[in-house]
Design a protein around this motif. Sequence first.
Motif, PDB file in Angstrom:
ATOM      1  N   LEU A 619       0.835  -1.197   0.000  1.00 24.35           N
ATOM      2  CA  LEU A 619       0.000   0.000   0.000  1.00 24.35           C
ATOM      3  C   LEU A 619       0.871   1.248   0.000  1.00 24.35           C
ATOM      4  O   LEU A 619       1.923   1.280   0.647  1.00 24.35           O
ATOM      5  N   VAL A 620       0.424   2.261  -0.739  1.00 22.10           N
ATOM      6  CA  VAL A 620       0.994   3.604  -0.619  1.00 22.10           C
ATOM      7  C   VAL A 620       0.005   4.431   0.184  1.00 22.10           C
ATOM      8  O   VAL A 620      -1.152   4.589  -0.206  1.00 22.10           O
ATOM      9  N   LEU A 621       0.454   4.945   1.310  1.00 20.25           N
ATOM     10  CA  LEU A 621      -0.382   5.755   2.193  1.00 20.25           C
ATOM     11  C   LEU A 621       0.091   7.193   2.064  1.00 20.25           C
ATOM     12  O   LEU A 621       1.237   7.511   2.398  1.00 20.25           O
ATOM     13  N   LYS A 629      -0.740   8.487   9.674  1.00 19.68           N
ATOM     14  CA  LYS A 629      -0.379   7.415   8.742  1.00 19.68           C
ATOM     15  C   LYS A 629       0.543   6.377   9.411  1.00 19.68           C
ATOM     16  O   LYS A 629       0.342   5.169   9.271  1.00 19.68           O
ATOM     17  N   THR A 630       1.542   6.862  10.111  1.00 12.30           N
ATOM     18  CA  THR A 630       2.473   5.935  10.775  1.00 12.30           C
ATOM     19  C   THR A 630       1.762   5.119  11.846  1.00 12.30           C
ATOM     20  O   THR A 630       2.013   3.915  12.006  1.00 12.30           O
ATOM     21  N   THR A 631       0.845   5.746  12.570  1.00  9.00           N
ATOM     22  CA  THR A 631       0.097   5.032  13.614  1.00  9.00           C
ATOM     23  C   THR A 631      -0.706   3.882  13.030  1.00  9.00           C
ATOM     24  O   THR A 631      -0.824   2.811  13.648  1.00  9.00           O
ATOM     25  N   GLU A 646      11.173  -0.615  10.131  1.00  6.64           N
ATOM     26  CA  GLU A 646      11.149   0.734   9.571  1.00  6.64           C
ATOM     27  C   GLU A 646      12.385   0.929   8.703  1.00  6.64           C
ATOM     28  O   GLU A 646      13.520   0.786   9.164  1.00  6.64           O
ATOM     29  N   VAL A 647      12.159   1.247   7.418  1.00  6.93           N
ATOM     30  CA  VAL A 647      13.252   1.440   6.468  1.00  6.93           C
ATOM     31  C   VAL A 647      13.213   2.882   5.973  1.00  6.93           C
ATOM     32  O   VAL A 647      12.179   3.357   5.501  1.00  6.93           O
ATOM     33  N   PHE A 681       8.108   1.841   4.798  1.00  8.48           N
ATOM     34  CA  PHE A 681       9.042   2.706   4.077  1.00  8.48           C
ATOM     35  C   PHE A 681       8.664   4.149   4.379  1.00  8.48           C
ATOM     36  O   PHE A 681       7.601   4.629   3.957  1.00  8.48           O
ATOM     37  N   ASP A 682       9.523   4.831   5.100  1.00  9.46           N
ATOM     38  CA  ASP A 682       9.222   6.198   5.533  1.00  9.46           C
ATOM     39  C   ASP A 682      10.269   7.158   4.978  1.00  9.46           C
ATOM     40  O   ASP A 682      11.456   6.819   4.893  1.00  9.46           O
TER      41      ASP A 682
END
Length: 911
Positions: A619-621, A629-631, A646-647, A681-682
């Motif tokens: 998914l792309v959020l 979004k991270t939550t 987490e990358v 992916f952040d």
Amino acid sequence: MAMERMRKVRLLGVSSVQKVGKMRENNVGTYAAADCAVTNGADGLAGYAETRGEMHDLEAHIDELKAIDIVRQNSVVLREKGNKALEKLIKDDTSIEPPSSYEQAKAVRVALQVARAFDEPHDSLKKLTWVENLTRISQQKRSVLVAAESMRALVATNEHTLSKRVMRCWYWIVRELFTASEPDWAIGGAKAGSNGRVTGYTTAHCVYAVMDLSESLTQTGEVCRYLSKVSKALTAIAKENVPVQWAAIERERMAASCRNTLRRRVPALAFTLLPFADVTGENIAEYVDVQLKTHVSALLAQAVKDFDALLDEIKKFRDRERETVEEKTRAESSMGHSIALSAIEKGRACAANAAEALALPDDHWSKAAEEFKLAGAKVRDGLAATRKFLSTVIDEQLAASALVDDSRWEPAELAFAANAYVMLTKHEPVPDEERLQRAACLVQASLGADGTVTVRRSYHVEGATGYRAVNSAVVAAAADLLRAVKLPLDGKYVPRWLAALMKRSIVTDESIVGWPIGFLTSRTTPDMLETASAVEALAAVNRLLDDGINRIILDHFTVRLPSTGGLELDDLFYPDYGLAHEAPKTEAVSSLVRPSCAITFQRLQAHVTSTKNAPLHSLVLHGPAGTGKTTLVEALAQSCGVPMVEVTPSDLAKRGEAELERRARTVFEALSLLTHVVILFDEFDPILRRRDTTGERQFTYFSFLTPGMLPKLKNLSEKARKRSVAYVLITNLLGTLDEAAVRKGRFDEKVAVFSPDPLSRLGRLTMVTNALAAKNIKGFSTIDEERLREAVFKTGGLGMPALTEKGWYVGNDDPKLECPISYVFGHGDTMFRVAPEPEEPFDGKLRGEGKAAEREFDQWLWLSEWDQAVAGLPTGKARDLLRARPKKLKTSGQEKAAAEKEAKDRASAKA
């Protein structure tokens, strides 16, 4: 090549081969090898576990990881073929000679519990005819092992967990564990039959069976607790002041969660469930609090009757023993009988209490949950004496392994005893790590280059027939032990786990027909016990390699592990119920409506937990900052009970600009090897930035990575789909990303997340204030409905950090003054002293290029205009928020893009 190398493993020499009767459970003989002798105990076993820290870079591990993955892939293929072979053997019953009761019971258990070979298990369970009464169980050769395997097979199908057949087996096992007799006089240990000896092998199988029952009862308690939560939530959203549109979407979310949760837990439950695939928002209340409650109540009532009948049967059986069994034997089993009878009586009481709990008008599921949780604990705690016995076996074997004459220790005995001990102590706050790590090292070192483990002594003898543990059963116990104590994978030993299993399999036309008795590869007739043991060993090796690979890789990334009390998907404040509410097709904005992200994340959970409910794996959020979004991703990992990896770009830039592409390749190769994790992916925008064809944009050293990311993401997608991995890319600026990088084949879907819309705010604030009012706290018991709506109208555009602050839209028992919740209960004249600002307000600008950016613009504009419209509404109860939702947009994203392009063209022409 890897497959070929493993098939060329040298078969070690056989020394002192001594046949004892048929020896069906052992590949006869003692196998020894100089390179795996452990005459000095665990000393000298440094190897991989102790030197891992010296090669901490991921690049130093990647080649080894890929080699281990080849072994894992071979194991998976072999296991799948073995599953089919076992299923055929059970159906055709074509062993070299008629299988014993124990062999049939184990084969059926492995097929049901490990291979999941049968959709309808009833026919295979009909083979377990010896569990129909205690007399027949007592007449079986190796009766305790027969009872243990039969019990596990029946518990593997929740239809039978609380049946008389399971409870008979439980009685027989507990009775044996507390019977002291010659020559061992051991309490807590078990022997397979009257002529056997008390061993860790037999005791471990008793522990496996009893712990299966304990785990089933515990998991049933967890499901009842979940159903209690659902029941209470359904009651809460049915209140009159809860907006019906919000409640409808919330029920759909709960239905998706219910389907996921039940499908995930159903294999371990102590009762059957009514079909739940068709549970929807419209019928979930009827299903949970009427149909399912009635169904489970009837099953528990029948279980109580079965317990009563069994108690009567046990007493009659004991009376017959007084007439037919020698007085000395009766005396030896007296304590065992009393303790086992007491266990059955306690089981009957727990079933009766759970049935009574479900008959209560309120909080019935919660009270039933407590009864099942208590029952599971009692079953486990009843093995306290067994734990002490196993501990003694471990100490004896560790001591014997340190002797100069290492022939006095039994690697197989240590493997079974230590593995069972781990199962019994896993709930303890301070685990027995050092001793178990030492045991695991010794067991691993005893694994020969040909994949065999030394088995020196029979656990049971009947006349001229002796029985030893099948080598593959030892491999299964050893693999589970190493996995449980988290012993790092050792590249030297990894190929050995499969060596014997591959070499001995009977292969025909690319399929496997099973495994034969013994080690002679010329044998072509499969054996039921050997095949079942091989399938179980392969499953254990799969788990060991999955966990071992994960641990090596996760050590190189930022990882968040599931925690007690962590936020799950069911606990979140979802921001888009207004965006998900259907719009009439006559409205121009109807195309902007889409399912809530709450449903999307349930689909991701279905993939990670393998429940197959419309699964989604990537998914792309996207959307503005501060929208949670991270939550959402953290809650997904917490709900699945898996790590979140987490990358970030810094993981790729770790070795500098010159090594960027090589490092990126290594990172994505490693990620593609993971199983059962969630990857986030952040801050990846610089790496996936839209490629510049004009030459106007400044080049960064991340820019040349973008084309190379496409095959990396495609490969990750293919592997994630097979390995129960979900990955999510978070970005604030979707329109600036390369379209090829985020299209289908690399990411399944794209979902925008904005600040909570008016309907979401109204539903959430109503629920929170209703719950607070129900507690009847002084000053917080009467809701001012007009103030509540005013709070909703005047908090438009605020992000999750503000709206999830305690005392706002996520209430607590002591709301602070000058906040929306306090204001709703009539305190003060204003909601807040200083009104918070939106973290990223809508500014009317198109963020990037392409259709995705235009759609994001349209949705955000629509929500912004809706917030503006409700801000001017009166607070009367009759007003419907959805009436204020715009029916068309003042300017669409496509129009905005055209206007911006025209302005840019004019500026260029003028220049």
